[in-house]
Design a protein around this motif. Structure first.
Motif, mmCIF file in Angstrom:
data_model
loop_
_atom_site.group_PDB
_atom_site.id
_atom_site.type_symbol
_atom_site.label_atom_id
_atom_site.label_comp_id
_atom_site.label_asym_id
_atom_site.label_seq_id
_atom_site.Cartn_x
_atom_site.Cartn_y
_atom_site.Cartn_z
ATOM 1 N N ASN A 158 0.850 -1.178 0.000
ATOM 2 C CA ASN A 158 0.000 0.000 0.000
ATOM 3 C C ASN A 158 0.886 1.228 0.000
ATOM 4 O O ASN A 158 1.460 1.534 1.025
ATOM 5 N N PRO A 159 1.072 1.916 -1.057
ATOM 6 C CA PRO A 159 0.478 1.662 -2.364
ATOM 7 C C PRO A 159 1.224 0.549 -3.093
ATOM 8 O O PRO A 159 2.402 0.339 -2.833
ATOM 9 N N GLY B 258 -1.788 4.244 2.643
ATOM 10 C CA GLY B 258 -0.561 4.173 1.861
ATOM 11 C C GLY B 258 -0.045 5.551 1.459
ATOM 12 O O GLY B 258 1.016 5.659 0.863
#
Ligand code: SF4
Ligand code: SF4
Lengths: 499, 289
Positions: free
Chosen positions: A391-392, B129
């Motif tokens: 993530n990402p 994230g």
């Protein structure tokens, strides 16, 4: 004749008055009694070739145990100089030139599997040889009996002493024996802890009170178990606590060598006077020497029994008697049921060590041993594990380039610090970046014998043709001189997710 | 036991009276030491009841002579942890951002602090994230409206964007359509112009018509070439990064209503050392700029 392992068979009455009385009331003692009182065993000293082998092994195994932690071994500065060391704090295992990391514990597993298979093989060939000669329980019990004999004398003297009322003589003999036992037990526990710390250092801190608490605790624990198991419990450990006698039957067959009383030759037994004829009778003179020397307190003439540890002491005892009365030795001997059965019928038969099961055990042993050795020899000097960012999963840059993040763990298993060059292969034109560095290669210094974590970004140039798949297989390669490691991973290019 | 006495023939041992498929269980007595071990276990458990908290009651539980309490133990450990963390915080306070990033130990500590603070405070908008979303900046790429150097990030976190607080980052994209500063047709033309700026095929006539308009209205912030200006927080219109979307509808909407997000002022809510850790975390996860 099939192997019968039967510990429920009535035992010989030759042990002691106490046990005889107990037995008279039924095997386990009086009706409704909760426990079975231990029947004291007073093994008599015996001389002979198996006893000699046992002495030799006793000295050898104890020497290995006590001396090993004191062997020094040269390693670079900052590393333990002890040949055999289980270093829990540093999470390393050292054995001469071998050094293992925790994740290499599978090599131990291989060794253990091999040890188990070796035990199977030896048992299939020679019965419970391990139990009789090499098991720590046997070795320390033997040692304790030596001490016991020193203070209290041999069998008869010991029995007399136990039956005698309390006296000064009895008190000092008993106290002396227990003190020496405790000393040996302490020495045992004390030797154990040296495998886990630098020995010369520990022996000093142990007495100044600065040793780790685990050292004192382990020492105490081993002192207690040695004293209780070898001093007080002895055969009880083998009969009631050890699981091994219960499964050994699966390894034995008619061809395994076991201490066997050759009943066809010995019976009919009976006392024999000098000059009497041996016609019409067996060779066993019913002297009970085989029984009184047995550390397990059994009568081998009852046949194979679960308690028997195959120590061969009864063989020595009986051989001595046979020589005395002028009959051939080997009335009790290491023999296989198959051979005994054949000979009792007057046929010829020889011991067959090579049988399907021994072949299987040996084969399995060499396969496992080979694999273990191979993995030990070929294990890399560096290791690399790669964790992809989830993530990402990817990031698109301002110019359309795609960047993935990875965490590398680089393990340097050599004894010197190393600079590893890291490259990523699989994506043409990919660049690596790491705070302060960017390019086709980035490098990192990993201290000797350590793992260094490292965040690395891999950036793939914009894919102008739009042909790159969403997931590109790639791999990280680390190099430092001739040390090299690589790990596969994937590069997610975001092709299916235009941002 | 209320079963008939039954003695096994072979061994002479009584059975327990249990029988399964013809197999009877012998009632062999235990060795004496076994029993001792059992008694010792009982004694131990009684001692344990007395020494340790063991019995529940209506108003609590028995405390045991040792007054052992896991809760107290945990709070002690937490206090110890706070003291230990205090050392780290002190180091973060005195070190410069660059020093923090260079020192492997301090960096690792800052990363951990940064990650948890990010998850608690920033992830709501920027995502766990840090990749943001429509209207929320992606903190993982190399595009920085207000600059991506350590100090820039630290400043943005400290003062926030468009909060009205002193020192907050401030910029405003005019709402050319909503405020009727431009005609719809002009906005359409500008849209084509912006599409062209980012190297995509656009209607050439519209682009030509929009050229003077762009220079008059937009270039003050976005620059004549449309490359944006970090000092003003004006985005680069020539790259592949679009905060409010890359297609024509999104671009047109943005010219029409001039959106601008707000980022909270964290000063006063997060300690300076926490902000430092956060800045280091964000900076290194964006690959550093
Ligand atoms: S019967 Fe013989 S071999 Fe078996 S334990 Fe006793 S002395 Fe040892
Ligand atoms: S030692 Fe030999 S002769 Fe003596 S009782 Fe045992 S088997 Fe018989």
């Amino acid at each position: 004749m099939p192997t019968v392992i039967d510990n429920t068979r009535p035992k010989s009455d030759a042990r002691s008055a106490v046990s005889a009385a107990a037995r008279a009331k039924g095997k386990g003692g009086p009706e409704g009694q909760l426990y079975k009182p231990r029947q004291p065993i007073y093994p008599k000293l015996v001389h002979g070739k198996w006893r000699a082998v046992k002495w030799a092994l006793l000295i050898f195994t104890l020497a290995v145990y006590y001396i090993t932690p004191w062997i020094r071994w040269h390693r670079p500065d900052g590393f333990p100089q002890q040949a055999a060391l289980v270093d829990f704090t540093g999470r390393r295992f050292y054995f001469f030139d071998i050094q293992l990391w925790p994740q290499e514990v599978y090599i131990f597993t291989g060794l253990l599997v091999m040890a188990a298979l070796a035990l199977f093989l030896v048992t299939a060939l020679f019965g419970r040889l391990w139990c009789g000669y090499a098991c720590p329980q046997t070795v320390w019990t033997d040692l304790y009996i030596v001490v016991e004999r020193l203070f209290e004398g041999d069998r008869n003297a010991r029995m007399r002493l136990d039956a005698a009322p309390l006296s000064f003589d009895k008190i000092w003999r008993k106290t002396g024996k227990h003190l020496v036992w405790l000393g040996i037990a302490f020495g045992t526990g004390g030797a154990w802890i040296f495998y886990f710390h630098d020995a010369p250092n520990l022996i000093r801190t142990f007495w100044t009170g600065d040793a780790p608490i685990t050292a004192y605790a382990s020492c105490f624990l081993l002192t207690c178990t040695t004293y209780i198991f070898a001093g007080w419990m002895r055969e009880q450990v083998c009969t009631y606590m050890c699981p091994w006698p219960r499964i050994q039957g699966a390894m034995l067959d008619d061809h395994s060598l076991q201490v066997t009383y050759l009943a066809y030759r010995g019976e009919t037994r009976g006392p024999h006077k000098k000059g009497q004829s041996w016609e019409g009778r067996g060779d066993c003179i019913d002297c009970h020497q085989c029984v009184v020397v047995c550390p397990m307190g059994i009568d081998i003439r009852d046949g194979a029994q679960m308690e028997c540890i195959n120590c061969g002491l009864c063989v020595d005892a009986c051989d001595e008697m046979m020589i005395k009365v002028g009959r051939p030795t080997g009335l009790i001997a290491y023999d296989s049921d198959y051979v005994v059965a054949a000979r009792s019928k007057g046929e010829k038969a020889v011991y067959k060590p090579i049988r399907s099961r021994t072949i299987y055990y040996a084969l399995a042993m060499s396969v496992v041993g080979g694999l273990t050795l191979w993995s030990l020899v070929t294990r890399p000097k560096a290791d690399l594990s790669v964790i992809r960012d989830r993530n990402p999963i990817f990031v698109r840059m301002h110019d359309g380039a795609v960047r993935d993040g990875y965490t590398l763990k680089i393990g340097n298993r050599t004894f010197e610090p190393r600079t590893f060059d890291i490259t990523f292969e699989g994506v043409p034109g990919a660049r690596l970046s790491q705070p302060g560095q960017t390019g086709r290669t980035v490098s990192v210094v990993v201290p000797a014998d350590q793992v260094a974590p490292l965040r690395v970004f891999v950036t793939a140039p914009p894919d102008l043709e739009g042909e790159r798949p969403a997931s590109v297989p790639g791999r990280f390669v680390i190099r430092s001189g001739d040390v090299r490691a690589e790990t596969k991973t994937v590069f997610l290019s975001g092709a299916a997710n235009p941002q | 036991m209320a079963h008939e006495k039954d003695t096994d023939e072979v061994t002479g041992v009584d059975t327990t009276g249990h029988e399964w498929d013809g197999i009877k269980e012998l009632d062999n007595p235990l060795p004496r030491w076994w029993l001792w071990v059992w008694y010792a276990s009982i004694a131990w458990s009684i001692g344990y009841w007395i020494l340790m908290p063991a019995w529940p009651g209506i108003h609590g539980y028995t405390k045991g002579l040792l007054h052992q309490s896991d809760r107290v133990e945990v709070s002690k450990q937490l206090t110890a942890l706070d003291i230990k963390r205090g050392e780290g915080a002190a180091q973060l306070r005195t070190a410069s951002l660059e020093q923090i990033e260079k020192d492997p130990k301090l960096n690792a500590y800052a990363q951990q602090v940064g990650q948890s603070v990010f998850g608690d405070n920033c992830a709501t908008c920027h995502g766990i994230g840090g990749t943001g979303g429509k209207g929320y900046a992606n903190l993982r790429d190399d595009v920085w409206l207000w600059g991506g150097k350590l100090e820039d990030i630290q400043y943005t976190i400290t003062h926030g964007v468009r909060t009205g607080a002193d020192g907050a980052r401030m910029s405003m994209m005019p709402a050319f359509g909503r405020d009727e500063m431009l005609q719809p047709a002009q906005i359409d033309d500008l849209t084509e112009y912006v599409v062209k700026l980012s190297n995509r095929p656009a209607d050439a006539a519209a682009v030509a018509r929009a050229q003077p308009l762009f220079e008059a209205q937009c270039s003050a912030c976005h620059g004549v070439e449309g490359k944006g200006m970090v000092e003003l927080g004006a985005p680069n219109l020539t790259d592949a990064d679009w905060l409010y979307g890359a297609d024509r509808t999104a671009i047109r909407g943005q010219i029409f209503s001039g959106n601008g997000g707000v980022m909270p002022t964290w000063q006063g809510r997060l300690s300076p050392e926490t902000i430092k850790a956060l800045a280091v975390y964000i900076h290194s996860n964006a690959g550093g700029q």
